[in-house]
Design a protein around this motif. Structure first.
Motif, mmCIF file in Angstrom:
data_model
loop_
_atom_site.group_PDB
_atom_site.id
_atom_site.type_symbol
_atom_site.label_atom_id
_atom_site.label_comp_id
_atom_site.label_asym_id
_atom_site.label_seq_id
_atom_site.Cartn_x
_atom_site.Cartn_y
_atom_site.Cartn_z
ATOM 1 N N TYR A 13 66.969 12.890 40.773
ATOM 2 C CA TYR A 13 68.060 13.830 41.019
ATOM 3 C C TYR A 13 69.271 13.437 40.174
ATOM 4 O O TYR A 13 69.904 14.272 39.551
ATOM 5 N N ASN A 39 60.144 8.217 55.573
ATOM 6 C CA ASN A 39 61.333 8.990 55.212
ATOM 7 C C ASN A 39 61.804 8.588 53.814
ATOM 8 O O ASN A 39 61.857 7.409 53.489
ATOM 9 N N GLY A 40 62.128 9.594 53.042
ATOM 10 C CA GLY A 40 62.648 9.300 51.709
ATOM 11 C C GLY A 40 61.588 8.963 50.688
ATOM 12 O O GLY A 40 61.898 8.567 49.573
ATOM 13 N N GLY A 42 59.687 10.971 49.148
ATOM 14 C CA GLY A 42 59.681 11.949 48.068
ATOM 15 C C GLY A 42 58.776 13.143 48.320
ATOM 16 O O GLY A 42 58.477 13.908 47.404
ATOM 17 N N LYS A 43 58.390 13.337 49.560
ATOM 18 C CA LYS A 43 57.469 14.433 49.884
ATOM 19 C C LYS A 43 58.107 15.793 49.615
ATOM 20 O O LYS A 43 57.529 16.642 48.917
ATOM 21 N N SER A 44 59.298 15.995 50.192
ATOM 22 C CA SER A 44 59.950 17.297 50.002
ATOM 23 C C SER A 44 60.245 17.539 48.532
ATOM 24 O O SER A 44 60.090 18.651 48.024
ATOM 25 N N THR A 45 60.653 16.489 47.852
ATOM 26 C CA THR A 45 60.952 16.616 46.430
ATOM 27 C C THR A 45 59.723 17.103 45.668
ATOM 28 O O THR A 45 59.805 18.024 44.849
ATOM 29 N N HIS A 192 55.035 13.961 58.998
ATOM 30 C CA HIS A 192 54.913 12.647 59.634
ATOM 31 C C HIS A 192 53.931 12.717 60.802
ATOM 32 O O HIS A 192 53.632 11.720 61.426
HETATM 33 N N1 LIG Z 1 69.589 16.814 46.666
HETATM 34 C C1 LIG Z 1 69.417 15.492 46.477
HETATM 35 N N2 LIG Z 1 70.240 14.809 45.654
HETATM 36 C C2 LIG Z 1 70.072 13.491 45.437
HETATM 37 N N3 LIG Z 1 69.098 12.759 45.980
HETATM 38 C C3 LIG Z 1 68.235 13.367 46.816
HETATM 39 C C4 LIG Z 1 68.352 14.768 47.110
HETATM 40 N N4 LIG Z 1 67.365 15.113 47.954
HETATM 41 C C5 LIG Z 1 66.671 13.970 48.190
HETATM 42 N N5 LIG Z 1 67.177 12.923 47.518
HETATM 43 C C6 LIG Z 1 66.653 11.557 47.509
HETATM 44 O O1 LIG Z 1 65.319 11.607 47.052
HETATM 45 C C7 LIG Z 1 64.502 10.727 47.787
HETATM 46 C C8 LIG Z 1 63.296 11.495 48.335
HETATM 47 O O2 LIG Z 1 63.742 12.484 49.211
HETATM 48 P P1 LIG Z 1 62.773 13.520 49.925
HETATM 49 O O3 LIG Z 1 63.621 14.481 50.640
HETATM 50 O O4 LIG Z 1 61.841 14.056 48.909
HETATM 51 O O5 LIG Z 1 61.993 12.567 50.925
HETATM 52 P P2 LIG Z 1 60.936 12.965 52.036
HETATM 53 O O6 LIG Z 1 59.727 12.217 51.753
HETATM 54 O O7 LIG Z 1 60.833 14.435 52.146
HETATM 55 O O8 LIG Z 1 61.631 12.351 53.323
HETATM 56 P P3 LIG Z 1 61.652 12.887 54.824
HETATM 57 O O9 LIG Z 1 60.397 12.443 55.439
HETATM 58 O O10 LIG Z 1 62.818 12.186 55.411
HETATM 59 O O11 LIG Z 1 61.819 14.360 54.769
HETATM 60 C C9 LIG Z 1 65.369 10.128 48.876
HETATM 61 O O12 LIG Z 1 65.686 8.827 48.481
HETATM 62 C C10 LIG Z 1 66.590 10.976 48.898
HETATM 63 O O13 LIG Z 1 67.711 10.193 49.159
#
Ligand SMILES: Nc1ncnc2c1ncn2[C@@H]1O[C@H](COP(=O)(O)OP(=O)(O)OP(=O)(O)O)[C@@H](O)[C@H]1O
Ligand SMILES: [Mg+2]
Lengths: 245, 258
Positions: A13, A39-40, A42-45, A192
């Motif tokens: 990001y 958490n974190g 990177g799944k949603s990403t 999760h």
């Molecule tokens: N818009 C953003 N800007 C900057 N960093 C981000 C942004 N969205 C997510 N991140 C960072 O990217 C990393 C992955 O985030 P992501 O949301 O993909 O995790 P996740 O696996 O979906 O977590 P969760 O289970 O909590 O939903 C995290 O470290 C988060 O801090």
């Protein structure tokens, strides 16, 4: 040919804070794939990259044979549905019917076809009775089903789910699992809720701190206590029970 | 809290789902409302008797479509206060004090009538239908879309406000309202959060094929009904504008009594 193909994908990001490292994934047509990780991780990403909600990745991502690039986005989004983690963001019209119809109308179908598609989608998730309900008067579970219907009405070939069972009660959760299993589309489900993953996905991908740790049959991964604990996760509840006995 | 909740509900009323249920095309509604407002505004500032006749439109609409009059009054009374404030100086600056009072009363009535008519329009047709009508009337697409998006954003903002207020209240029992020290961070956070949320809503719209313009759906309207509605109300409003209905009724009643 795989429906989804990621090759050496890197993403951050902000400069200097990498979120995904060298991801290689391919998902076959019609398969259901679980995406797990703390958490974190990177799944949603990862899911957002697939529909071009975020861009600027390195490597190649192909969805249904088309590279995810600006010029292909309209086409890709027509065929790929994305169910947001938070239904509040997904639903923005006044009633369930209107919201489900929104996407279909955008593709210029006549009103009869719109109606047909909307009713079919509502039928698939068993909420025909909520058709005229005002969205702000619905419970979290009902909203979740409605937001899935908004995606199904567009008859996507691939559906991406970001934590679909979050905030659902056991009954609605089971209902949702039934809906997921009844869908023939290619699916990626980030969650999760490992028990749900176990019930719905043949394959699972394990992410940890932006790296792909392993990919394989769901049972093999979810049974592997050491592997899960090494990456800050726990065995699915159903397996914990079995061990306790 | 309760107020916020009501505001959210109210906004949802404005995008009610009665799309086309009434059978009258929104453009007829819109035109009649515009004609009415023009007619109301065009009264001279001392012609209060003639102006008073215009109340008939509001009354008939309320009765015909079962709009709650008390609900309407509750929502438009700020307009009453506002117009009184605007006209408060009239009695001192007009030709005579009584003329001033008269012109102030006309001003207040005009304000109330116009807002009541708009209220009826919104409640009866919903924001989407109104935007659809504006769209047909060749208002640029961009403006119509911005209107609709603003309407959406308002809902997002209110909901976010409700959530934050709840969180605050639960951890600050006994406080009335917000402590002034938290205003700054509260407002800042509210903006950030609602922008985030609005961003997600927008993403979800894009993912469902939204390409910058709302697909305007016209309900099933009765064309004849719409035209009749327009003509009948147009004529009625014109009559109300040209003849002081109340005065004529008074004269007629006197004649009958005699
Ligand atoms: N818009 C953003 N800007 C900057 N960093 C981000 C942004 N969205 C997510 N991140 C960072 O990217 C990393 C992955 O985030 P992501 O949301 O993909 O995790 P996740 O696996 O979906 O977590 P969760 O289970 O909590 O939903 C995290 O470290 C988060 O801090
Ligand atoms: Mg996430």
């Amino acid at each position: 040919m795989a429906d989804i193909e990621m090759k050496d994908v890197n993403f951050s990001y902000q400069k200097g804070r990498q979120v995904l490292y060298d991801i290689n994934i391919s998902v076959e047509r019609g398969k259901s794939t679980g995406l797990i990780g703390a958490n974190g991780a990177g799944k949603s990403t990862l899911l957002k990259l697939l529909v071009g909600l975020i861009n600027g990745y390195k490597g190649t991502i192909e969805v249904l044979g088309q590279p995810v690039e600006k010029k292909n986005l309209t086409d890709i989004r027509k065929k790929v549905g994305y169910v947001f983690c938070d239904s509040e963001s997904q639903l923005f019209m006044s009633t369930v019917y209107e919201d489900v119809a929104f996407g279909v109308r955008n593709y210029g179908y006549s009103e009869e076809i719109v109606q047909k598609k909307v009713m079919e989608a509502l039928h698939k998730v068993n909420i025909e009775n909520l058709k005229d309900r005002q969205i702000y008067r619905m419970s979290g579970g009902q909203k979740k089903l409605a937001s899935i219907a908004t995606i199904l009405s567009m008859e996507p070939e691939i559906v991406l789910f970001d934590e679909p069972t979050i905030a659902l009660d056991p009954k609605n959760r089971r209902n949702l699992i039934g809906v997921l299993n009844g869908m023939s589309e290619t699916k990626i489900i980030a969650s999760h809720d490992l028990d749900m993953i176990l019930d719905t996905c043949e394959e699972t991908i394990l992410l940890s701190e932006g790296k792909l740790i392993c990919k394989g049959k769901t049972e093999d991964i979810l049974k592997n206590k050491e592997l899960l604990e090494e990456h800050d996760m726990e065995l699915p509840l159903c397996m914990q029970d079995r061990r306790g006995k | 809290m309760v107020k916020l909740n009501r505001a959210i509900k109210d906004i949802h009323i404005t995008d009610n789902a009665d799309d086309g249920k009434k059978g009258v095309h929104p453009i007829s509604w819109l035109l009649v409302t515009i004609v009415y407002i023009i007619a109301v505004v065009s009264f001279s500032k001392y012609n209060i008797i003639g102006l008073a006749g215009m109340v008939l439109y509001i009354l008939i609409q309320c009765i015909w479509y079962e709009i709650s009059v008390t609900g309407m009054i509750k929502r438009i009374w700020p307009v009453f206060l506002f117009t009184v404030l605007l006209g408060i100086a009239n009695p001192f600056f007009d030709r005579t004090v009584s003329a001033g009072v008269l012109s102030m009363a006309t001003l207040v009535l005009k304000g109330i009538f116009c807002v009541a008519a708009s209220y009826i329009l919104v409640v009866q047709t919903g924001i989407r239908q109104i935007c659809y009508a504006l769209h047909i009337m060749r208002l640029p697409k961009e403006i119509v879309t911005v209107l609709l998006l603003m309407h959406r954003y308002l809902i997002v903002l209110l909901k976010e406000l409700e959530r934050m207020q709840l969180a605050y209240k639960l951890r600050a029992p006994g406080h009335r309202g917000l402590h002034f020290r938290t205003w700054g961070s509260f407002v800042g956070l509210l903006l950030l959060r609602s922008m985030d949320r609005a961003g997600e809503v927008y993403e979800s719209m894009k993912l469902r094929g939204f390409n910058g313009t709302f697909q305007m759906f016209s309900g099933k309207y009765s064309h004849i009904g719409s035209i009749v509605y327009l003509i009948v109300w147009g004529a009625a409003i014109l009559t109300m504008r040209l003849f002081p209905i109340f005065k004529m009724a008074e004269v007629a009643i006197w004649q009958i009594l005699r």
